[in-house]
Design an enzyme around this catalytic site. Structure first.
Site, PDB file in Angstrom:
ATOM      1  N   ASP A   1     -27.926 -12.864  -1.283  1.00  0.00           N
ATOM      2  CA  ASP A   1     -28.231 -13.879   0.238  1.00  0.00           C
ATOM      3  C   ASP A   1     -28.815 -13.502   1.349  1.00  0.00           C
ATOM      4  O   ASP A   1     -29.094 -12.013   1.032  1.00  0.00           O
ATOM      5  CB  ASP A   1     -26.665 -14.093   0.960  1.00  0.00           C
ATOM      6  CG  ASP A   1     -25.636 -13.341   1.028  1.00  0.00           C
ATOM      7  OD1 ASP A   1     -26.300 -12.067   1.390  1.00  0.00           O
ATOM      8  OD2 ASP A   1     -24.648 -13.774   1.259  1.00  0.00           O
TER       9      ASP A   1
ATOM     10  N   ASN B   1     -13.566 -16.593   5.362  1.00  0.00           N
ATOM     11  CA  ASN B   1     -13.336 -18.961   5.724  1.00  0.00           C
ATOM     12  C   ASN B   1     -13.984 -19.206   3.822  1.00  0.00           C
ATOM     13  O   ASN B   1     -14.172 -20.739   3.952  1.00  0.00           O
ATOM     14  CB  ASN B   1     -14.697 -19.405   6.221  1.00  0.00           C
ATOM     15  CG  ASN B   1     -15.695 -18.755   6.002  1.00  0.00           C
ATOM     16  OD1 ASN B   1     -16.362 -17.847   5.074  1.00  0.00           O
ATOM     17  ND2 ASN B   1     -17.510 -19.638   6.404  1.00  0.00           N
TER      18      ASN B   1
ATOM     19  N   HIS C   1     -15.680 -18.676   2.053  1.00  0.00           N
ATOM     20  CA  HIS C   1     -17.226 -18.548   1.248  1.00  0.00           C
ATOM     21  C   HIS C   1     -17.156 -17.052   0.407  1.00  0.00           C
ATOM     22  O   HIS C   1     -17.215 -16.370   0.183  1.00  0.00           O
ATOM     23  CB  HIS C   1     -18.861 -18.272   2.422  1.00  0.00           C
ATOM     24  CG  HIS C   1     -18.856 -17.076   3.416  1.00  0.00           C
ATOM     25  ND1 HIS C   1     -19.502 -17.365   4.779  1.00  0.00           N
ATOM     26  CD2 HIS C   1     -18.395 -16.084   2.984  1.00  0.00           C
ATOM     27  CE1 HIS C   1     -19.114 -16.071   5.195  1.00  0.00           C
ATOM     28  NE2 HIS C   1     -19.149 -14.642   4.024  1.00  0.00           N
TER      29      HIS C   1
ATOM     30  N   GLU D   1     -20.906 -22.191   2.397  1.00  0.00           N
ATOM     31  CA  GLU D   1     -19.964 -21.898   3.639  1.00  0.00           C
ATOM     32  C   GLU D   1     -19.370 -23.329   3.029  1.00  0.00           C
ATOM     33  O   GLU D   1     -19.416 -23.967   1.696  1.00  0.00           O
ATOM     34  CB  GLU D   1     -20.663 -22.183   4.461  1.00  0.00           C
ATOM     35  CG  GLU D   1     -21.280 -21.270   5.409  1.00  0.00           C
ATOM     36  CD  GLU D   1     -20.998 -19.819   5.938  1.00  0.00           C
ATOM     37  OE1 GLU D   1     -19.572 -19.300   5.175  1.00  0.00           O
ATOM     38  OE2 GLU D   1     -21.026 -19.173   6.550  1.00  0.00           O
TER      39      GLU D   1
HETATM   40  C1  F6R Z   1     -22.954 -10.368   2.066  1.00  0.00           C
HETATM   41  C2  F6R Z   1     -22.427 -11.586   1.397  1.00  0.00           C
HETATM   42  C3  F6R Z   1     -20.557 -12.494   2.317  1.00  0.00           C
HETATM   43  C4  F6R Z   1     -20.036 -11.274   2.297  1.00  0.00           C
HETATM   44  C5  F6R Z   1     -18.622 -11.919   3.076  1.00  0.00           C
HETATM   45  C6  F6R Z   1     -17.967 -10.836   3.391  1.00  0.00           C
HETATM   46  O1  F6R Z   1     -23.866 -10.336   1.301  1.00  0.00           O
HETATM   47  O2  F6R Z   1     -22.163 -12.703   0.428  1.00  0.00           O
HETATM   48  O3  F6R Z   1     -20.648 -13.222   1.336  1.00  0.00           O
HETATM   49  O4  F6R Z   1     -19.497 -10.932   0.379  1.00  0.00           O
HETATM   50  O5  F6R Z   1     -18.788 -13.001   4.056  1.00  0.00           O
HETATM   51  O6  F6R Z   1     -17.731  -9.709   3.976  1.00  0.00           O
HETATM   52  P1  F6R Z   1     -17.014  -8.477   4.788  1.00  0.00           P
HETATM   53  O7  F6R Z   1     -16.841  -7.614   2.806  1.00  0.00           O
HETATM   54  O8  F6R Z   1     -18.118  -7.581   5.725  1.00  0.00           O
HETATM   55  O9  F6R Z   1     -16.185  -9.077   5.158  1.00  0.00           O
END
Ligand code: F6R
Length: 261
Positions: free
Chosen positions: A82, A151, A153, A158
């Protein structure tokens, strides 16, 4: 109950495996080892790697071991999961900059083997089509490493996302935007993301969804115990036969272990 040699393992109503590790270090060491094993078995593997705080230690261990043990990643292909829309790829905090810093530079990956979303595109539809075509041309994703969002995702899929989506642009949740700001060292505006879709997630041949720390304990409980659906994309992973959810003890602390057999 299947007991993993490396972790406590609970399986509940799922094809997916859940593995619980004593701490963040043992979690990260095991995932780094899993990535290396895959590349040793399949040197031209297609890898899709999340960014964010969760996989940082995994990637540091991975690149240190690759250097020490001369593990060859040169035939692998790398796909970005992403990107933040409107953010240039060189900016610290972008997914692209993260992957270059933690993975591509240390492993000396050729640019020809990297395909990332460009957050500055004007034609997002074409950007998505090119990503989908790159994945198809590579024969699909062999291993996806995903961090579980607070959340629920996966990537930027989302809550409420259409589960039949491939690459797409999406409005980000307030909680995603809030955590997003912590990755940047200068002021940015975050509102949309561009992401692989849940179809890519579910079609990946193997998938490790990782989480650590007490702040992920509510969502990991929900990931295991709530009715699966697009209200919490992480719950959908339970029906992925190649998925391992790998978490540390803090993130697993609220899972109801009664009734797990
Ligand atoms: C980032 C991504 C997001 C993160 C998720 C967890 O490339 O795909 O889905 O993996 O938001 O983020 P952290 O690891 O910072 O808690």
């Amino acid at each position: 109950m299947y007991i993993s040699p490396h972790a406590n393992n609970y399986v509940q109503n799922a094809i997916m495996e859940l593995k619980v590790f004593a701490d963040y270090t043992s979690l990260s060491e095991t995932i780094a080892r899993d990535i290396i094993s895959l590349v040793q078995q399949k040197p031209d593997a297609v890898l899709c790697l999340a960014t964010g705080d969760t996989p940082k230690l995994t990637y540091s261990i991975l690149t240190a071991r690759a250097a020490k043990e001369k593990i060859d990643f040169s035939a692998c292909k790398f796909i970005g999961l992403d990107e933040w829309m409107g953010i240039p790829s060189f900016l610290e905090g972008s997914c692209s900059q993260f992957l270059h810093q933690y993975i591509f530079k240390p492993l000396r990956i050729s640019p020809a083997h990297i395909h990332l979303f460009n957050g500055l595109v004007t034609d997002a539809k074409q950007e998505c089509e090119q990503m989908d075509a790159f994945i198809n041309a590579g024969g699909g994703i062999d291993l996806m490493i995903a961090g579980v969002g607070i959340n629920g995702h996966i990537g930027f899929n989302e809550p409420g996302v259409a589960l039949d989506n491939y690459s797409h642009v999406i409005d980000l949740d307030a909680s995603t935007i809030e955590s997003g700001y912590t990755y940047f060292t200068q002021p940015v505006n975050l509102s949309q993301g561009i992401t692989l879709g849940m179809q890519h997630v579910m079609a990946s041949k193997s998938l490790i969804a990782m989480a650590n720390g007490q702040k992920k304990s509510q969502i990991i409980k929900a990931a295991i115990e709530e009715e699966p659906g697009n209200h919490l994309p992480v719950t959908v992973l339970r029906s992925h036969p190649g998925c391992k959810m790998m978490v540390d003890a803090e993130a697993a602390a609220l899972i109801n272990k009664a009734g797990i057999s």
